[in-house]
Design a protein around this motif. Structure first.
Motif, mmCIF file in Angstrom:
data_model
loop_
_atom_site.group_PDB
_atom_site.id
_atom_site.type_symbol
_atom_site.label_atom_id
_atom_site.label_comp_id
_atom_site.label_asym_id
_atom_site.label_seq_id
_atom_site.Cartn_x
_atom_site.Cartn_y
_atom_site.Cartn_z
ATOM 1 N N ASN A 186 0.826 -1.204 0.000
ATOM 2 C CA ASN A 186 0.000 0.000 0.000
ATOM 3 C C ASN A 186 0.860 1.254 0.000
ATOM 4 O O ASN A 186 0.624 2.189 -0.767
ATOM 5 C CB ASN A 186 -0.918 -0.002 1.227
ATOM 6 N N ILE A 187 1.872 1.281 0.854
ATOM 7 C CA ILE A 187 2.724 2.461 0.974
ATOM 8 C C ILE A 187 3.611 2.610 -0.248
ATOM 9 O O ILE A 187 3.829 3.721 -0.754
ATOM 10 C CB ILE A 187 3.557 2.377 2.269
ATOM 11 N N LEU A 188 4.134 1.487 -0.755
ATOM 12 C CA LEU A 188 5.040 1.539 -1.902
ATOM 13 C C LEU A 188 4.338 2.078 -3.145
ATOM 14 O O LEU A 188 4.926 2.854 -3.916
ATOM 15 C CB LEU A 188 5.606 0.143 -2.174
ATOM 16 N N HIS A 189 3.092 1.683 -3.357
ATOM 17 C CA HIS A 189 2.374 2.179 -4.535
ATOM 18 C C HIS A 189 2.237 3.697 -4.478
ATOM 19 O O HIS A 189 2.454 4.384 -5.485
ATOM 20 C CB HIS A 189 0.992 1.539 -4.626
ATOM 21 N N SER A 190 1.881 4.223 -3.324
ATOM 22 C CA SER A 190 1.749 5.671 -3.180
ATOM 23 C C SER A 190 3.079 6.366 -3.456
ATOM 24 O O SER A 190 3.125 7.414 -4.115
ATOM 25 C CB SER A 190 1.246 6.015 -1.780
ATOM 26 N N ALA A 191 4.181 5.778 -2.968
ATOM 27 C CA ALA A 191 5.496 6.379 -3.182
ATOM 28 C C ALA A 191 5.863 6.375 -4.660
ATOM 29 O O ALA A 191 6.378 7.363 -5.194
ATOM 30 C CB ALA A 191 6.541 5.619 -2.371
ATOM 31 N N ARG A 192 5.605 5.275 -5.341
ATOM 32 C CA ARG A 192 5.960 5.179 -6.761
ATOM 33 C C ARG A 192 5.175 6.181 -7.603
ATOM 34 O O ARG A 192 5.700 6.724 -8.579
ATOM 35 C CB ARG A 192 5.682 3.757 -7.259
ATOM 36 N N ILE A 193 3.943 6.415 -7.239
ATOM 37 C CA ILE A 193 3.105 7.332 -8.015
ATOM 38 C C ILE A 193 3.473 8.787 -7.736
ATOM 39 O O ILE A 193 3.500 9.611 -8.662
ATOM 40 C CB ILE A 193 1.615 7.101 -7.694
ATOM 41 N N ARG A 194 3.819 9.131 -6.496
ATOM 42 C CA ARG A 194 3.856 10.533 -6.090
ATOM 43 C C ARG A 194 5.239 11.114 -5.848
ATOM 44 O O ARG A 194 5.381 12.340 -5.807
ATOM 45 C CB ARG A 194 3.001 10.697 -4.829
ATOM 46 N N SER A 206 14.085 2.223 -0.917
ATOM 47 C CA SER A 206 14.812 2.597 0.298
ATOM 48 C C SER A 206 14.019 3.600 1.125
ATOM 49 O O SER A 206 13.940 3.491 2.357
ATOM 50 C CB SER A 206 16.177 3.173 -0.083
ATOM 51 N N HIS A 207 13.414 4.579 0.456
ATOM 52 C CA HIS A 207 12.595 5.581 1.148
ATOM 53 C C HIS A 207 11.439 4.913 1.885
ATOM 54 O O HIS A 207 11.138 5.253 3.040
ATOM 55 C CB HIS A 207 12.068 6.584 0.120
ATOM 56 N N VAL A 208 10.796 3.953 1.244
ATOM 57 C CA VAL A 208 9.660 3.255 1.858
ATOM 58 C C VAL A 208 10.134 2.410 3.039
ATOM 59 O O VAL A 208 9.474 2.369 4.091
ATOM 60 C CB VAL A 208 8.943 2.387 0.811
ATOM 61 N N ASP A 209 11.264 1.737 2.900
ATOM 62 C CA ASP A 209 11.794 0.936 4.007
ATOM 63 C C ASP A 209 12.054 1.798 5.240
ATOM 64 O O ASP A 209 11.718 1.419 6.369
ATOM 65 C CB ASP A 209 13.092 0.243 3.575
ATOM 66 N N ILE A 210 12.651 2.962 5.012
ATOM 67 C CA ILE A 210 12.938 3.869 6.124
ATOM 68 C C ILE A 210 11.647 4.356 6.765
ATOM 69 O O ILE A 210 11.510 4.391 8.000
ATOM 70 C CB ILE A 210 13.783 5.059 5.624
ATOM 71 N N SER A 242 -2.385 4.253 6.717
ATOM 72 C CA SER A 242 -3.056 5.354 6.031
ATOM 73 C C SER A 242 -2.206 6.618 6.056
ATOM 74 O O SER A 242 -2.092 7.328 5.048
ATOM 75 C CB SER A 242 -4.421 5.616 6.678
ATOM 76 N N ILE A 243 -1.590 6.894 7.198
ATOM 77 C CA ILE A 243 -0.692 8.051 7.303
ATOM 78 C C ILE A 243 0.556 7.825 6.460
ATOM 79 O O ILE A 243 1.036 8.734 5.776
ATOM 80 C CB ILE A 243 -0.327 8.310 8.774
ATOM 81 N N GLY A 244 1.069 6.589 6.493
ATOM 82 C CA GLY A 244 2.266 6.274 5.726
ATOM 83 C C GLY A 244 2.086 6.448 4.235
ATOM 84 O O GLY A 244 3.027 6.821 3.523
ATOM 85 N N MET A 245 0.878 6.195 3.733
ATOM 86 C CA MET A 245 0.619 6.379 2.299
ATOM 87 C C MET A 245 0.780 7.843 1.896
ATOM 88 O O MET A 245 1.134 8.137 0.753
ATOM 89 C CB MET A 245 -0.789 5.882 1.965
ATOM 90 N N GLU A 246 0.522 8.758 2.822
ATOM 91 C CA GLU A 246 0.732 10.177 2.531
ATOM 92 C C GLU A 246 2.181 10.578 2.763
ATOM 93 O O GLU A 246 2.758 11.325 1.977
ATOM 94 C CB GLU A 246 -0.199 11.032 3.396
ATOM 95 N N LEU A 247 2.789 10.060 3.834
ATOM 96 C CA LEU A 247 4.180 10.411 4.105
ATOM 97 C C LEU A 247 5.108 9.842 3.046
ATOM 98 O O LEU A 247 6.208 10.365 2.837
ATOM 99 C CB LEU A 247 4.591 9.882 5.485
ATOM 100 N N ALA A 248 4.688 8.765 2.382
ATOM 101 C CA ALA A 248 5.515 8.187 1.324
ATOM 102 C C ALA A 248 5.763 9.191 0.214
ATOM 103 O O ALA A 248 6.759 9.096 -0.514
ATOM 104 C CB ALA A 248 4.840 6.941 0.753
ATOM 105 N N ALA A 249 4.865 10.168 0.059
ATOM 106 C CA ALA A 249 5.018 11.198 -0.971
ATOM 107 C C ALA A 249 5.872 12.363 -0.506
ATOM 108 O O ALA A 249 6.025 13.340 -1.239
ATOM 109 C CB ALA A 249 3.642 11.699 -1.393
ATOM 110 N N ALA A 250 6.442 12.269 0.705
ATOM 111 C CA ALA A 250 7.277 13.343 1.260
ATOM 112 C C ALA A 250 6.582 14.695 1.173
ATOM 113 O O ALA A 250 7.073 15.623 0.533
ATOM 114 C CB ALA A 250 8.633 13.380 0.556
#
Length: 681
Positions: A186-194, A206-210, A242-250
């Protein structure tokens, strides 16, 4: 504060906020924001580490002085944010004046005359009684609501906040996550998109792992999230996802709608501690919160208090009690100040002020009078330099993967969801095979002889009773069987994720990419279901049409039914979708030109309605393939004239099925895009 703050280190404002290197963003020298004349002379309030008098490493050591692993995780997260944002202290401030909202059919505004400033790099709470306008205020401020009034500014620049949605996160009250995916997926998909388009996949991973480590989700990162009805992880962990999906976008700012709702006291405190730490990293955190415990209340830097859609207070948390005491309210000893304040702004202030005005309206009037003595929106403005504004423009432009990559990511995610829902997939295959078996069984006695016509010259006198209807009947059964097989699964794939789509659209995801990923992911499913159906049907019915032509025609009819189901799913409620899709598939199946015939329909001048149905084109394709080879024996032109179908147009029939299926998907996408637009802001 749960950590001891060391003696402040004196850092000059120039050192703390050195201008961003213009060469860091080559090719982005333009500035499409309207700059105010006085912006060059204004500076921003110290935030993050500078406000604490700490350097980054020192802050990390203080925050986690007993756990070396967490020190490293948070430090790496700061570095990752710095790489994405250009500077760890670069946040967003929000100024608003006379915000208001009045529903179109209402004569009374829900929100009016709300003004204030939210400083960058701080944790803000928005509080008020039920119906006070908390969610409305946040929605208006973020530009999620139409029919509003007032002025909003981001870092001193007037305009709509929605233009910054790629760098602003929003966490809804309900945890809108995909239950079929793991925490990490869930978090990785948000990071890849945003995340910025120039980041490599290894950097994103790496960003998602951290981030997962910082959110204390590492031990459950490979666990499925599950649904609220059948949870796999705890409520607090689900909220962190849910919060992580937003933080994944920095993001530079994060808005949350009651992040502690439904959580126990420990989980709520843990969530708020995480938000506090994020604000100390330089982010602007604004959270709607309801009845907080004392520790949570005191962790807030500042508060916005609302009552009856009007401002009651906007300022530091430590100023709340003096403010109300100055109005004559008494805070009893050994009580939670948050509870007392909550009672006062909910209209129960008489318990703490025996004499005088204790009404909510009195609080509103006092704050309005106080603000009149301090006019001017920019009196406490928190703006940035022109160089920083240019860098902010560049950051916004760099955010988000290209649309074609987003299609791929959405396709991968949808395929993975379907793989995880194996029971539904195998059920569809089973239904397809069973439907083909039953239709083939119904045609078994005909032994492939589905047409009798008038013999060619000179054998007309040998002709017995003609049979022109068997082939259209067979195509009718095929169309109904495919409709029953594909309509409900089509709705399930497209219609059960509206909330996910709305959240992602509001976050800046490409809507076309989301829909195309979904469409492409259904192709393997349709191919396999059609393979089972067509094989069973051909083996038992043994019609004149060959397996490959029948497979092609049936597959395109599957394509049409899935498109029809996607249209139904966009305009109906989730629980009504499957039934309406099945009914619609039966209707388009019946409109196949068998009874009444196309020839009869032409006399009614509504043949266009039948031609708009994929059932007619499927029947015509079957008619050509089953009747055409018998032209050496029968006068098939008589049959064509009697029924109204066209012969030798098999390729055109397949093309029209493809066109109808594609048109249905276009209508579905337009419905997805333009219906419920307020939820996509």
């Amino acid at each position: 504060m749960p950590w001891a703050k060391p003696a402040p280190r004196f850092v000059s404002r120039g050192q703390a906020y050195r201008q961003l290197d213009d060469e860091q963003y080559p090719g982005f020298t333009d500035n499409d924001f309207q700059m105010e004349p006085n912006i060059r002379m204004l500076s921003r309030r110290p935030t993050g580490f500078v406000e604490l008098g700490l350097q980054e490493v020192e802050f990390v050591n203080e925050l986690h002085n007993t756990d070396a692993e967490k020190k490293t995780d948070l430090h790496l997260f700061v570095q990752s944010l710095s790489k994405c944002l250009g500077a760890t202290k670069f946040g967003l401030s929000f100024e608003f004046q006379d915000l208001g909202f009045k529903p179109p059919k209402s004569t009374k505004p829900i929100l009016s005359d709300v003004s204030g400033t939210i400083n960058a790099g701080s944790l803000w709470g928005v509080m008020g009684a039920s119906g006070a306008g908390k969610s409305t205020f946040v929605n208006v401020l973020m530009g999620k609501t139409a029919h509003t009034g007032g002025v909003t500014k981001v870092n001193g620049v007037a305009g709509k906040i929605s233009k910054y949605k790629k760098i602003i996160g929003y966490v809804p009250q309900d945890d809108i996550v995909l239950p079929e995916l793991t925490v990490r997926e869930n978090i990785l998909h948000s990071a890849r998109i945003r995340l910025p388009a120039n980041w490599s996949d290894s950097e994103i991973q790496s960003h998602v792992d951290i981030l997962i480590s910082c959110l204390q989700l590492a031990h459950v990162q490979n666990s499925l999230v599950g649904s609220t009805a059948a949870p796999v992880i705890s409520g607090g962990q689900r909220k962190r996802v849910s919060i992580g999906m937003e933080l994944a976008a920095a993001p530079m700012a994060l808005f949350l709608d009651e992040p502690t709702s439904g959580l126990d006291a420990t989980a709520a405190a843990s969530i708020m501690a995480t938000l506090k730490a994020l604000s100390r990293l330089g982010m602007t955190i604004v959270t709607i919160i309801h009845q907080p415990r004392q520790e949570i209340f005191e962790s807030l830097d500042s508060l916005v208090l609302l009552g009856a859609g009007r401002m009651i207070y906007c300022g530091p948390e430590e100023g709340i009690q003096p403010h109300f005491e100055g109005l004559g309210f008494q805070f009893p000893d050994h009580t939670n100040p948050a509870d007392v304040m909550g009672d006062i702004i909910a209209g129960e202030g008489r318990h703490y002020k025996p004499k005088g005005d204790a009404t909510v309206q009195g609080l509103i009037d006092h704050w309005a009078t106080r603000q009149m003595d301090r006019p001017g929106l920019n009196k406490h403005s928190s703006t940035i330099t022109v160089s920083e504004m240019n860098s902010l423009t560049a950051i916004v432009k760099l955010r988000g993967a290209p649309w074609y990559k987003q299609i791929w990511f959405c396709f991968q995610r949808s395929v993975l969801q379907q793989y995880r829902m194996k029971s539904s997939f195998f059920f569809e295959l089973g239904v397809g095979a069973l439907a083909g078996f039953l239709i083939g069984l119904a045609e078994l006695n005909a032994k492939g002889q589905n047409f009798r016509g008038i013999f060619n010259d000179p054998y007309e006198v040998l002709s017995s009773s003609i049979d022109y209807a068997s082939v259209p009947q067979m195509s009718l059964l095929v169309g109904l069987a495919i409709g029953l097989t594909a309509s409900a699964p089509g709705v399930k794939i497209f219609g059960e994720e509206k909330l996910v789509y709305w959240r992602e659209a509001a976050a800046g995801h490409n809507r076309f990419a989301y829909y195309m990923g979904k469409v492409l992911s259904t192709i393997p499913r349709m191919v396999l279901a059609n393979f089972h159906f067509t094989t069973m049907f051909i083996l038992l019915a043994t019609p004149v049409i060959g397996w490959l032509p029948a497979f092609a025609a049936n597959l395109l009819y599957f394509y049409c039914i899935y498109g029809l189901a996607s249209c139904i799913s966009m305009i109906t409620r989730r629980e009504d979708g499957p039934l309406l899709a099945v009914m619609s598939s039966l209707i388009v199946g019946v409109l196949n030109g068998m009874s009444p015939t196309l020839q009869k329909v032409r006399s009614w001048h509504i043949v266009w309605l039948w031609r708009a149905s994929p059932g007619t084109w499927l029947a015509e394709a079957y008619f050509t393939q089953n009747i055409g080879p018998l032209g050496y024996l029968y006068r098939i032109e008589f049959a064509r004239s009697a029924l109204g179908y066209l012969l030798n147009k098999f390729s055109d029939d397949l093309l029209m099925l493809f066109v109808i299926g594609t048109a249905l998907r276009i209508f579905a996408f337009l419905g997805l895009r333009f219906m419920w637009r307020a939820k996509q802001r």
